[in-house]
Design an enzyme around this catalytic site. Structure first.
Site: not given
Ligand code: XMP
Length: 524
Positions: A55, A82-83, A179, A181, A234-237, A239, A379
């Site tokens: 943070g 970290c923080y 980090h 990640e 027609g977008g990924v989500d 669909s 996603k």
């Protein structure tokens, strides 16, 4: 099925979501909460471990975020990053030194202990001449730990941090100053996997196959014999949501696809091909092109365009849904980042709030119960589920496309002729990027923008006076910041040549070299 769960407490780090994604990549379910979230909500998940994110604060700031009491009282393993490390150390009586000097960027960490579960399987076989107890890591901190809290021992150091990692082995508290990640810490995913599997003892049961099985059961239970309608863009989500719900309840699902005429080349036909013909779904494809063009005639102001398009969608969707008779549920492709973003609106430590809304949003006065089977997915997980459900790559890897479609890339007045011009140019750009292998890798989003500007050119023996087209291609992780893609000159030359030769009415092509900020990705 309930999963072994890890909780990430967000202290305002730009990487907090990444931590949760990495844990899930290790096949362990993980949820992200603000550090201010009430204990009951967090502990209701019965987590097996808690990760404290980084943070922007110093533990010495007035109003610095604190460590809620329940975290230590829970008795479960903790990893402070970290923080998170500084906070845990500070809270337990160690000493954190304030500093105005930031350690930022790549660094090398030397691990000083022979055997520790956090560092298991991080080093290859020792080879002659190479140290096999060092890790490349990413650092980004001002303050640092100068004295460990009681019960802690040092695990690793770096040039800038005497305690780059530490642990209290009896309580299973672990700290890292770097980090793990981010991709710049190459072994960071393995380190996080060690924490959740070796230290917290989580099972690796968060997989696409398990998810599909669970959701199918839960959708069936929720919906029963009811009927569900879903707005498919027609977008990924949307669909993947459609495919998953269809797997669960088959013909009880009806999808409504509104073609507003603002799609890219071939997209309308592709939606019909994929969902009606290949997946065998009930699909209502509405040709609303005339209706949209009529409403948009003469409108040049971007926000007006967005508003008209959003309102039209609601009205058309409602009209179609009403024709279906009794509908019990509305399905939406809401995903986890949408949920986190809307939940953090009143949280002052969240620095990024998305301002765009898809036009596929819920009509306000429609009161359906919601089916949102992707609500807990990132996603990349949505893509994995979609692939496992048999959706084609052309849908799964579709670039993000704004709800208002080409309307916000066709600057100035929207006419069918100008849209066709833009579509043709955009298709050339996209196909050349694809041929060069740069559509999926190398660009996060790439498109053409038609400008309301004419310029002079010369073609053959004659002067031309035609429209200008801009090409935009960006690289980005999160779409909040972005850089322009360094496309090869040869590729740009080919695209420009083809567009001017093949698309009547465009005689000049430019390439946008603005980063975000200060620019935005779209032009309107
Ligand atoms: P900007 O232009 O703000 O875009 O840098 C960031 C991301 O959001 C998408 N975008 C939109 N999506 N409705 C949408 O659904 C909109 O009005 C809209 N405007 C921008 C953009 O394509 C990019 O991925």
């Amino acid at each position: 099925m309930s999963h072994d769960t890890i909780v990430v407490l967000d202290y305002g780090s730009q990487y907090a979501q990444l931590i949760a994604r990495r844990v899930r990549e290790a096949n362990v379910y993980c949820e992200l909460f603000s550090w201010r979230t009430p204990a009951e909500r967090v502990m209701a998940l019965n987590p097996r471990g808690i990760i404290l994110s980084g943070g922007p604060n110093s533990v010495y700031d007035t109003d610095a975020p604190t460590l809620p009491k329940y975290v230590l009282e829970s008795g479960i393993p903790i990893l402070g990053i970290c923080y998170g490390m500084q906070l845990l150390t500070h809270t337990l009586g160690g000493n954190v030194a304030g500093s105005t000097h930031r350690e930022y960027g790549p660094a090398e960490v030397t691990v000083d202990v022979d055997e520790n579960p956090l560092f298991a399987n991080l080093f290859g076989q020792p080879t002659e001449g190479s140290a096999h107890n060092t890790l490349k890591v990413w650092m980004s901190h001002g303050d640092k730990v100068e004295q460990l809290a009681e019960g802690f021992e040092p695990l690793a150091h770096s040039g800038g941090s005497p305690f780059a990692a530490s642990a209290d082995l009896s309580r299973n508290y672990y700290c890292v100053q770097f980090h793990p990640e981010v991709v710049h810490t190459p072994m960071g995913s393995q380190l996080l996997s060690n924490f959740v599997h070796e230290i917290c003892g989580c099972a690796a049961d968060w997989t696409p196959a398990n998810y599909i099985e669970e959701q199918v059961a839960s959708i069936q239970q929720q919906v029963g014999a009811g009927r569900v309608v879903l707005g498919l863009s027609g977008g990924v989500d949307s669909s993947v949501a459609a495919a998953l719900i269809h797997r669960a309840i088959g013909d009880q699902l009806t999808c409504v696809f509104v073609d507003h005429g603002l799609l890219r080349m071939g997209e309308g036909a592709q939606v019909v091909q994929t969902f009606e013909r290949e997946q065998g779904m009930n699909l209502i494809a509405v040709n609303a092109i005339e209706e949209y063009l009529g409403a948009l005639a003469g409108v040049t102001e971007p926000e007006r365009k967005r508003k008209i398009i959003g309102e039209k969608f609601v009205r058309i969707f409602e009209r179609e849904a009403n024709k279906l008779g009794k509908i019990d549920y509305l399905a939406q492709g809401t995903i986890y980042p949408d949920v986190i973003e809307s939940a953090s609106h009143d949280d002052t430590s969240a620095k990024t709030i998305k301002s765009h809304h898809n036009v596929g949003g819920l009509p306000e006065d429609m009161t359906f119960a919601l089916v949102e089977p992707l609500r807990s997915l990132f996603k990349d997980e949505v893509r994995k589920i979609g692939t496992a459900l048999g959706l084609p790559d052309s849908i799964i890897w579709r670039q993000p496309f704004p709800g208002p479609g080409l309307a916000i890339r066709c600057l100035g007045e929207i006419t069918w002729e100008r849209l066709e011009k833009l579509r043709a140019a955009d298709a050339i750009f996209t196909s050349e990027l694809r041929a060069a292998g740069m559509l999926r890798r190398g660009t996060a989003q790439a498109f053409a923008v038609l400008l309301p500007v004419k310029s002079v050119g010369v073609m053959g023996d004659g002067r031309t006076y035609e429209e200008v087209l801009a090409l935009r291609a960006v690289t980005t992780e999160d779409f909040m910041t972005a850089d322009w893609a360094r496309l090869p000159y040869e590729l740009l030359a080919r695209v420009s040549r083809r567009i001017v030769n093949e698309v009547a009415g465009i005689n000049r092509v430019t390439y946008d070299i603005t980063s975000k900020p200060p620019g935005t990705i779209e032009w309107e």
